[in-house]
Design a protein around this motif. Structure first.
Motif, mmCIF file in Angstrom:
data_model
loop_
_atom_site.group_PDB
_atom_site.id
_atom_site.type_symbol
_atom_site.label_atom_id
_atom_site.label_comp_id
_atom_site.label_asym_id
_atom_site.label_seq_id
_atom_site.Cartn_x
_atom_site.Cartn_y
_atom_site.Cartn_z
ATOM 1 N N ASP A 213 0.843 -1.219 0.000
ATOM 2 C CA ASP A 213 0.000 0.000 0.000
ATOM 3 C C ASP A 213 0.869 1.256 0.000
ATOM 4 N N PHE A 214 1.894 1.232 0.847
ATOM 5 C CA PHE A 214 2.751 2.421 0.970
ATOM 6 C C PHE A 214 3.475 2.710 -0.343
ATOM 7 N N THR A 215 3.857 1.629 -1.044
ATOM 8 C CA THR A 215 4.612 1.793 -2.284
ATOM 9 C C THR A 215 3.850 2.666 -3.291
ATOM 10 N N LYS A 216 2.513 2.574 -3.223
ATOM 11 C CA LYS A 216 1.701 3.378 -4.166
ATOM 12 C C LYS A 216 1.879 4.875 -3.928
ATOM 13 N N SER A 217 2.199 5.258 -2.668
ATOM 14 C CA SER A 217 2.350 6.695 -2.398
ATOM 15 C C SER A 217 3.800 7.081 -2.107
ATOM 16 N N LEU A 218 4.703 6.159 -2.421
ATOM 17 C CA LEU A 218 6.122 6.389 -2.102
ATOM 18 C C LEU A 218 6.660 7.660 -2.763
ATOM 19 N N ASP A 219 6.211 7.919 -3.998
ATOM 20 C CA ASP A 219 6.750 9.086 -4.708
ATOM 21 C C ASP A 219 6.401 10.391 -4.005
ATOM 22 N N ALA A 220 5.306 10.380 -3.236
ATOM 23 C CA ALA A 220 4.879 11.614 -2.541
ATOM 24 C C ALA A 220 5.443 11.683 -1.119
ATOM 25 N N TYR A 221 6.286 10.717 -0.759
ATOM 26 C CA TYR A 221 6.785 10.647 0.627
ATOM 27 C C TYR A 221 7.467 11.948 1.056
ATOM 28 N N GLY A 229 -1.195 14.795 10.169
ATOM 29 C CA GLY A 229 -2.608 14.649 9.812
ATOM 30 C C GLY A 229 -2.800 13.791 8.563
ATOM 31 N N LEU A 230 -1.718 13.538 7.830
ATOM 32 C CA LEU A 230 -1.791 12.718 6.611
ATOM 33 C C LEU A 230 -1.209 11.336 6.895
ATOM 34 N N GLU A 231 -1.520 10.386 6.018
ATOM 35 C CA GLU A 231 -0.845 9.087 6.132
ATOM 36 C C GLU A 231 0.340 9.124 5.185
ATOM 37 N N GLY A 232 1.340 9.929 5.511
ATOM 38 C CA GLY A 232 2.420 10.171 4.565
ATOM 39 C C GLY A 232 3.629 9.276 4.745
ATOM 40 N N THR A 233 3.673 8.516 5.846
ATOM 41 C CA THR A 233 4.834 7.635 6.075
ATOM 42 C C THR A 233 4.375 6.178 6.030
ATOM 43 N N SER A 234 5.335 5.272 6.054
ATOM 44 C CA SER A 234 5.004 3.868 5.794
ATOM 45 C C SER A 234 4.331 3.159 6.964
ATOM 46 N N ARG A 248 16.214 -5.449 3.743
ATOM 47 C CA ARG A 248 16.669 -5.503 2.337
ATOM 48 C C ARG A 248 15.488 -5.306 1.387
ATOM 49 N N GLU A 249 14.337 -5.853 1.763
ATOM 50 C CA GLU A 249 13.169 -5.684 0.889
ATOM 51 C C GLU A 249 12.772 -4.203 0.814
ATOM 52 N N CYS A 250 12.867 -3.501 1.939
ATOM 53 C CA CYS A 250 12.546 -2.060 1.930
ATOM 54 C C CYS A 250 13.526 -1.308 1.030
ATOM 55 N N VAL A 251 14.802 -1.610 1.174
ATOM 56 C CA VAL A 251 15.806 -0.892 0.370
ATOM 57 C C VAL A 251 15.631 -1.238 -1.114
ATOM 58 N N ARG A 252 15.346 -2.494 -1.414
ATOM 59 C CA ARG A 252 15.104 -2.877 -2.818
ATOM 60 C C ARG A 252 13.926 -2.076 -3.384
ATOM 61 N N THR A 253 12.876 -1.931 -2.570
ATOM 62 C CA THR A 253 11.691 -1.181 -3.014
ATOM 63 C C THR A 253 12.070 0.272 -3.316
ATOM 64 N N ALA A 254 12.836 0.876 -2.408
ATOM 65 C CA ALA A 254 13.233 2.278 -2.603
ATOM 66 C C ALA A 254 14.088 2.417 -3.861
ATOM 67 N N LEU A 255 15.023 1.503 -4.069
ATOM 68 C CA LEU A 255 15.929 1.602 -5.219
ATOM 69 C C LEU A 255 15.171 1.385 -6.521
ATOM 70 N N ARG A 256 14.224 0.432 -6.495
ATOM 71 C CA ARG A 256 13.458 0.127 -7.704
ATOM 72 C C ARG A 256 12.649 1.353 -8.139
ATOM 73 N N HIS A 257 12.103 2.063 -7.177
ATOM 74 C CA HIS A 257 11.287 3.234 -7.500
ATOM 75 C C HIS A 257 12.107 4.380 -8.054
ATOM 76 N N ASP A 263 13.918 8.196 -2.696
ATOM 77 C CA ASP A 263 15.275 8.475 -2.221
ATOM 78 C C ASP A 263 15.240 9.081 -0.803
ATOM 79 N N THR A 264 14.258 9.931 -0.552
ATOM 80 C CA THR A 264 14.113 10.493 0.802
ATOM 81 C C THR A 264 13.800 9.365 1.789
ATOM 82 N N TRP A 265 12.962 8.430 1.365
ATOM 83 C CA TRP A 265 12.621 7.295 2.247
ATOM 84 C C TRP A 265 13.876 6.459 2.535
#
Ligand code: FAD
Length: 459
Positions: A213-221, A229-234, A248-257, A263-265
């Motif tokens: 779910d978070f991955t869908k909004s990762l670009d707006a992180y 007040g927002l659900e802006g973090t994971s 490692r799965e989190c870092v792979r997700t960040a790198l893939r995006h 990158d901020t995440w």
């Protein structure tokens, strides 16, 4: 060869370094978990974390059963239980992942000694972080003390193998009908804890769906992350804490995006490695300031003010809303952790260690390294200290990061009907809300004087 994979803060089977190594080395691998009474005994009986752990363990057991095996579970002291399991099953080696907290280090040393006596051995692996201990060093070969150069060196060092999944051969799992031990998961009540409602799903399944779910909004992180007040973090910190999700799965997700939000995440995930590294190399932070000159401060804050902070009745709406959220859910947004911590230390002048201990008791994601690092950062006693002491103005923070009072209104119903302006400072309005315990401007000067007198060497 027979092996036991002992899971602790890594409650999953997927992308798990010790489990992968165990199935590579052994013909039969059984997975075991110990409810460590040395950790559990001092906890309140309604501690939410035990519900999260119990549910995650239940899921782990179910997954093992689907594969024809099952989880060994015991309640007690690992230094006695591990040798018992090893002798009963003829285990040649116990596989576990590193844990750099001081208690865990001492426990693992004792377990290793007892296993040796029982004719077995303890093998441990890096799993919980991407780079650990002394893997990222400065040019002098010393651990970094400041985040920015550390993160630069961390990024420069990163290779694909650092984040590749650690795959296990599940055909090596020990069939349950060949396990002579009864040790199975007891109900939560039998361990002495009450079942609690949690705001998040536990286990690997909970972690996976939250990440997806978070991955869908990762670009707006980058844009949303500072607004409680927002659900802006994971909201993944609990899963990372208990290892229901692999870092490692989190870092792979960040790198893939690869977006700037991703990158901020990634930078936040590096903060996590940074504080783990600090704890491993400077364990004195557990008992006192990273910079020991700040231990000289005799914080004058009162017990009564500390109590008002804990219960969220300081008269500063954003701080109070943050504390009420923590008390009710075991969760606090990062921006609010900074504001609430700064307020306790720099406005109420209470020793940061009291706040650290309160968070340690309440946070579902409590992690010694990150909590200690966060508190020392806010108290200006730790690594990464800035030349001028950082003091948040709680009202300006409120106007900036909760501009329309969404978060405040959620947690302080008495303020719900106020205007967007009044909600940040309702004093003078007709509301049933506590008077401010202190005056920020005045306290700020006192805090600066205390910090300056202790840290003169720093100025
Ligand atoms: C006083 C104080 C106490 C804290 N105590 C803890 C704690 O006990 N446990 C904990 O996990 N984090 C702690 N943090 C860091 C941070 O507040 C939380 O990790 C974050 O709020 C978790 O939310 P998230 O999962 O939505 O984070 P996201 O913004 O989605 O970040 C992703 C992950 O990066 C890591 N991370 C993010 N920010 C930080 C940070 N500043 N330091 C270290 N790791 C970070 C976490 O694992 C987090 O899950 C503390 C911060 C402060 C200021």
């Amino acid at each position: 060869m027979n092996a036991l994979c002992w899971v602790r803060r890594d409650l999953r089977l997927e992308d798990h370094a010790a489990f992968s190594a165990a199935t590579e080395a052994a013909d039969r691998v059984v997975v075991g978990f110990v409810f460590d009474t040395r950790i559990l005994d001092p906890l309140p009986r309604d501690d939410r974390r035990i519900t999260f752990i119990h549910r995650s363990i239940e899921e782990l057991d179910a997954r093992l059963k689907e594969r024809g095996s099952r989880l060994l579970v015991a309640v007690g002291d690992p230094i006695d239980i591990l040798p018992r399991w090893v002798s009963a099953l003829g285990i040649d080696a116990v596989y576990a992942n590193h844990d750099d907290e001081p208690y865990a280090q001492q426990r693992d040393d004792e377990v290793a000694r007892n296993l040796k006596v029982a004719g077995s051995r303890l093998e441990t692996f890096k799993d919980h972080v991407i780079f650990e201990r002394r893997e990222v060093l400065n040019q002098a070969g010393e651990p970094f003390r400041v985040y920015t150069p550390y993160s630069r060196a961390w990024r420069a060092r990163l290779q694909i193998d650092d984040v590749n999944p650690r795959v296990a051969d599940e055909d090596r799992l020990w069939p349950s009908d060949q396990l002579p031990l009864g040790d199975a998961l007891p109900p939560l009540e039998a361990i002495g804890f009450a079942e609690r409602d949690l705001w998040l799903e536990s286990g690997t399944s909970g972690a996976k769906s939250r990440l997806s779910d978070f991955t869908k909004s990762l670009d707006a992180y980058g844009k949303n992350r500072d607004f409680p007040g927002l659900e802006g973090t994971s909201g993944l910190s609990v899963h990372l804490r208990f290892g229901t999700l692999s870092i490692r799965e989190c870092v792979r997700t960040a790198l893939r995006h690869g977006s700037s939000g991703a990158d901020t995440w990634l930078s936040e995930l590096i903060w996590r490695d940074f504080y783990q590294m600090i704890l491993a190399n400077f364990p004195h932070v557990v008992d006192g300031a990273f910079k020991s000159e700040f231990d000289r401060i005799d914080w004058p804050g009162t017990e009564a003010h500390f109590k008002r902070w804990c219960e969220g009745t300081t008269g500063y709406p954003l701080v109070d809303a943050a504390m009420q959220c923590l008390n009710a859910t075991g969760w606090m947004h990062n921006r609010l952790r900074m504001v609430a911590a700064s307020f306790l230390v720099k406005d109420l002048l209470v020793d940061w260690r009291h706040g650290e201990a309160y968070f340690a008791e309440k946070l579902l994601d409590f992690d010694l390294a990150s909590n200690n690092g966060g508190w020392q950062w806010c108290a200006s006693t730790g690594v990464d200290a800035q030349p001028t002491y950082r003091i948040f103005n709680p009202i300006l923070q409120s106007r900036k990061f909760d501009p329309d009072g969404t978060f405040i209104r959620r947690w302080i119903p008495e303020l719900r009907h106020l205007s967007n302006d009044e909600v940040h400072w309702p004093h003078g309005c007709m509301v049933d809300y506590p008077h401010p315990v202190v005056e920020h401007g005045k306290q700020r000067e006192l805090a600066l004087a205390l910090l300056r007198s202790a840290g003169q060497a720093d100025q």
